[in-house]
Design a protein around this motif. Structure first.
Motif, mmCIF file in Angstrom:
data_model
loop_
_atom_site.group_PDB
_atom_site.id
_atom_site.type_symbol
_atom_site.label_atom_id
_atom_site.label_comp_id
_atom_site.label_asym_id
_atom_site.label_seq_id
_atom_site.Cartn_x
_atom_site.Cartn_y
_atom_site.Cartn_z
ATOM 1 N N PRO A 95 -1.329 8.138 -4.004
ATOM 2 C CA PRO A 95 -2.285 7.029 -3.887
ATOM 3 C C PRO A 95 -1.868 5.789 -4.666
ATOM 4 N N GLU A 96 -1.045 5.942 -5.698
ATOM 5 C CA GLU A 96 -0.606 4.815 -6.518
ATOM 6 C C GLU A 96 0.810 4.404 -6.139
ATOM 7 N N HIS A 141 -3.086 -2.853 -3.021
ATOM 8 C CA HIS A 141 -3.481 -2.789 -4.435
ATOM 9 C C HIS A 141 -2.888 -3.940 -5.251
ATOM 10 N N GLN A 143 -4.674 -5.117 -8.506
ATOM 11 C CA GLN A 143 -4.579 -4.118 -9.572
ATOM 12 C C GLN A 143 -3.183 -4.103 -10.178
ATOM 13 N N LYS A 173 -6.932 5.366 -5.842
ATOM 14 C CA LYS A 173 -7.804 6.508 -6.138
ATOM 15 C C LYS A 173 -6.961 7.704 -6.547
ATOM 16 N N ASP A 177 -7.826 10.350 -8.008
ATOM 17 C CA ASP A 177 -8.490 11.656 -7.880
ATOM 18 C C ASP A 177 -8.433 12.198 -6.450
ATOM 19 N N ARG A 178 -7.681 11.563 -5.602
ATOM 20 C CA ARG A 178 -7.540 12.044 -4.233
ATOM 21 C C ARG A 178 -6.729 13.337 -4.208
ATOM 22 N N ASN A 237 -5.599 17.882 -7.033
ATOM 23 C CA ASN A 237 -5.998 16.537 -7.409
ATOM 24 C C ASN A 237 -4.752 15.800 -7.914
ATOM 25 N N ARG A 294 -4.247 13.309 -9.740
ATOM 26 C CA ARG A 294 -4.242 12.904 -11.150
ATOM 27 C C ARG A 294 -3.623 13.987 -12.046
#
Length: 234
Positions: free
Chosen positions: A60-61, A125, A128, A183, A185-186, A218, A220
């Motif tokens: 996600p990042e 993003h 961010q 996100k 926590d995806r 997850n 993260r």
């Protein structure tokens, strides 16, 4: 009559032999060791870039830009293009030219897919990334330049469209409400590249990961393992 037919066939074969040999492609001379080494190097860097592309697509990042891998792949592209240029002067080398060109297209596809995936993520993003100092170094210099120009264009467009017509306190592009954060926590699919051992997955408890194991987790809780290369997203 049978002997005459055989004799005629033999003469035709002798006559056509030299012409066929002349039509054979004259390719650059490489030893078997050189060919094996070149192929192994190419397969290694392309497969590595493919892994980074899949990780980038699944994470996600925005991940770190793989400058060395991209440079190695571009070097292989240059080497393949050099072979194509040499073969283009060889008589009857059309088949080999097509084979080399297919390989160049294959490598180009992986490279462009990796770069496009990153650009789409940067666009999503961008606020961010530019506002958090720990994220900006993950971009290449070209990507940083693209991100800054992209924000400028969006801001100019938004100002012309509606930002100049609303109260000043709501007209800044830097407002937290306008930042689309990744996100973390995806949940993602992943595979163990090595024997990892016990990994804490937060509320999901601990999981022992062996090489080849497939898991859903997850992001993260496994992002550091992804970045270190012991786990690969799928």
């Amino acid at each position: 009559a049978f002997d005459m037919d055989l004799s005629a066939d033999a003469k035709m074969s002798e006559a056509s032999g030299p012409a066929d040999m002349d039509d054979m492609p004259v390719l650059p001379s490489l030893s078997d060791d050189e060919i094996d080494e070149s192929q192994a190097r190419e397969d290694s860097c392309v497969e590595l870039l493919k892994t980074h592309w899949i990780n980038e697509r699944g994470a996600p990042e925005i991940l770190d830009y793989e400058a060395k891998v991209v440079a190695d792949v571009k070097e292989e592209l240059d080497a393949q293009q050099e072979l194509i240029d040499k073969c283009s002067d060889s008589k009857g080398a059309a088949l080999m030219l097509r084979i080399y060109q297919m390989e160049v297209d294959r490598i180009n596809f992986v490279l462009k897919a990796y770069l496009r995936t990153r650009l789409r993520k940067i666009e999503k993003h961008v606020l961010q990334i530019l506002s958090q100092p720990e994220l900006l170094p993950r971009l290449s210099k070209h990507e940083q330049s693209f991100a800054e120009k992209y924000v400028d264009l969006i801001e100019k467009n938004f100002n012309l469209a509606f930002l100049k017509h609303i109260p000043e306190e709501y007209s800044s592009m830097g407002k937290e409400e306008m930042v689309v954060a990744a996100k973390l926590d995806r949940y993602v699919y992943a595979r163990g590249v090595k024997d990892v051992g016990t990994v804490s997955l937060g509320e999901s408890g601990d999981l022992y990961i062996n090489k080849g194991d497939i898991l859903v987790a997850n992001y993260r809780h496994i992002k550091d393992l992804v970045k270190s290369g012991v786990i690969q997203l799928i």
